[in-house]
Design an enzyme around this catalytic site. Structure first.
Site, short mmCIF file in Angstrom:
data_model
loop_
_atom_site.label_atom_id
_atom_site.label_comp_id
_atom_site.label_asym_id
_atom_site.label_seq_id
_atom_site.Cartn_x
_atom_site.Cartn_y
_atom_site.Cartn_z
N HIS A 1 62.11 -11.13 -14.44
CA HIS A 1 60.74 -11.58 -14.20
C HIS A 1 60.74 -13.02 -13.69
CE1 HIS A 1 56.34 -11.82 -15.12
NE2 HIS A 1 56.64 -13.11 -15.22
N GLU A 2 61.45 -13.89 -14.40
CA GLU A 2 61.49 -15.29 -13.98
C GLU A 2 62.24 -15.47 -12.67
OE1 GLU A 2 59.58 -17.35 -15.36
OE2 GLU A 2 59.07 -15.97 -16.98
N HIS B 1 59.97 -15.16 -9.83
CA HIS B 1 59.26 -16.40 -9.50
C HIS B 1 60.20 -17.41 -8.80
CE1 HIS B 1 55.75 -15.16 -11.67
NE2 HIS B 1 56.30 -15.25 -12.87
#
Length: 442
Positions: A24-25, A28
């Site tokens: 998920h990170e 980003h």
């Protein structure tokens, strides 16, 4: 051994959750770096730092509490306006103080030497990509997991191979375990069907699943139909006459249908008296995407009814009544279920399939939940970017000067309220999962 299996299931979820958060990170991080934004930190977890290492300009590390993660981007919001310090000194009230503290923290992330490499200066579409990248990675991971589960392992379903043949017809709901002399012979036994036969066609229609064969049989009560089976490599044609039987109606989701008074709705179907062998049947490659879409809809529905669901969890916690197995869970609840599944007395492949399904569903929950349009969630940042894009488009349409970047620090009080609600919700689910956990069906 059972304890080791339980711990193994728990570790499976913890590691899977860690990988999900890391990806998920990463969703980003990668677009942020591609768009030139300075990223100071990439962290998995919160709280005290366990270890970290710096590569280039970014510090990568893991913290003690594996309940999330973050990347620290330079200039998430515009810098404080001139005179903000004086405003902070003169202003009164907790909300204004919170706003100014948020502005000060944001200003600290802006390095004068990298003033052009800040997030808030990115075009709107790039900001949306950066913020959507995290949830998107969870969606991709869920699709991969569901594809492995459905197209690699398969779905347990009845095959066209006969496992058992009933010798007599018993009334619906009967607890009788053996045939009596007065019981009528079952149609399949009378037709000569034997265990091990593979159904080829029913009433002239070729079938590839037991469900398809059952549908034709159920639609033919009292009518003699040809049944072609493969037996010892040769095809045999039998004459089957399904008897009329009363069975409770079910809806498209397999749930029993009841009338306005709560009574079971019965209907007449054809009954033959055969049972199918159950096996894992691999699904088309697109089944993983379909499952992800279906699960996303279920999570959206759960979130839409979250206040009611949380109230039910609270009532169950106080009264000790069983919880809804389809209700919300904390990480502890998911871990307990994983442990129980891993330690269950079931074939290994069945347990692996359930654990993969659990991990895929967890990633769908992360995908949908993070897109809720409220700060501090990713969806809130996307809404801020869209609002700024709308303001710019409006100004351009009417030939007005471009508006200033949206100062999302003004929403810090709302962000804190949302964060408080999320913490309270997590605490309730944690306590409920510890003292009144969801019971798996036996």
């Amino acid at each position: 051994m059972e304890i080791l299996l339980y711990v193994g299931g728990l570790l499976f979820v913890l590691v899977g959750l860690g990988v999900s958060i890391a990806l998920h990170e990463l969703g980003h991080l990668v677009p942020a770096k591609l768009f030139g934004v300075h990223v100071g930190q990439y962290m998995i977890g919160f709280g005290p730092r366990l270890f970290s290492r710096k590569f280039g300009e970014t510090e990568y590390g893991v913290k003690a509490l594996p309940i999330g993660g973050f990347i620290s981007m330079s200039g998430m919001y515009p810098p404080s306006p001139e005179g903000a310090d004086g405003e902070h000194t003169a202003s009164r009230g907790a909300f204004r103080t919170l706003i100014q503290d948020a502005r000060a923290a944001n200003d600290e992330t802006i390095d004068p030497g990298r003033a052009s490499r800040v997030f808030y200066l990115l075009p709107v579409w790039k900001r949306i990509i950066v913020m959507f990248g995290g949830p998107f990675m969870n969606l991709v991971l869920a699709v991969v997991i569901f594809t492995v589960l459905l197209s690699g392992i398969g779905v347990q379903q009845g095959t066209t191979t006969i496992a058992s043949v009933s010798q007599c017809v018993l009334p619906a709901g009967s607890t009788q375990t053996a045939c009596a002399a007065s019981d009528p012979i079952a149609p399949a036994a009378q037709a000569g069907v034997k265990p091990g036969d593979r159904i080829v066609s029913v009433d002239g229609t070729a079938v590839s699943t037991f469900a398809a064969a059952s549908a034709i049989i159920q639609a033919s009560p009292g009518r003699t139909i040809p049944l072609v089976v493969e037996r010892s490599g040769a095809r045999v044609t039998l004459q089957l006459t399904p008897v009329a039987a009363q069975r409770q109606a079910v809806d498209g989701n397999g749930r029993a249908v009841v009338d306005d008074k709560g009574h079971a709705v019965m209907h007449t179907v054809g009954y033959a008296g055969v049972g199918a062998q159950v096996a894992y049947v691999q699904q088309p490659i697109g089944a993983g995407v379909e499952q992800a879409v279906t699960n996303s809809g279920a999570v959206v529905s759960l979130i839409a009814n979250l206040p009611v669901r949380l109230w039910d969890v609270g009532v169950s916690l106080v009264t000790g009544t069983p919880r809804d197995p389809n209700g919300p869970l904390s990480v502890v609840g998911v871990g307990r279920i994983a442990g129980e599944v891993a330690a269950a007395d079931a074939p290994l492949l069945n347990r692996v399939a359930v654990l993969l399904s659990l991990l895929g569903s967890l990633n769908i929950a992360l995908f949908v939940f993070n897109l809720i349009p409220l700060l501090p969630l990713d969806g809130g940042h996307i809404v801020v970017a869209l609002w700024e894009g709308l303001k710019r488009a409006w100004a351009k349409l009417f030939r007005r000067p471009p508006p200033k970047p949206v100062d999302a620090t003004r929403l810090v009080p709302l962000t804190i309220v949302v964060a408080g609600i999320l913490i309270a919700m997590g605490a309730l689910l944690l306590v409920a999962d510890l003292f009144n956990p969801v019971k798996l069906p036996t």
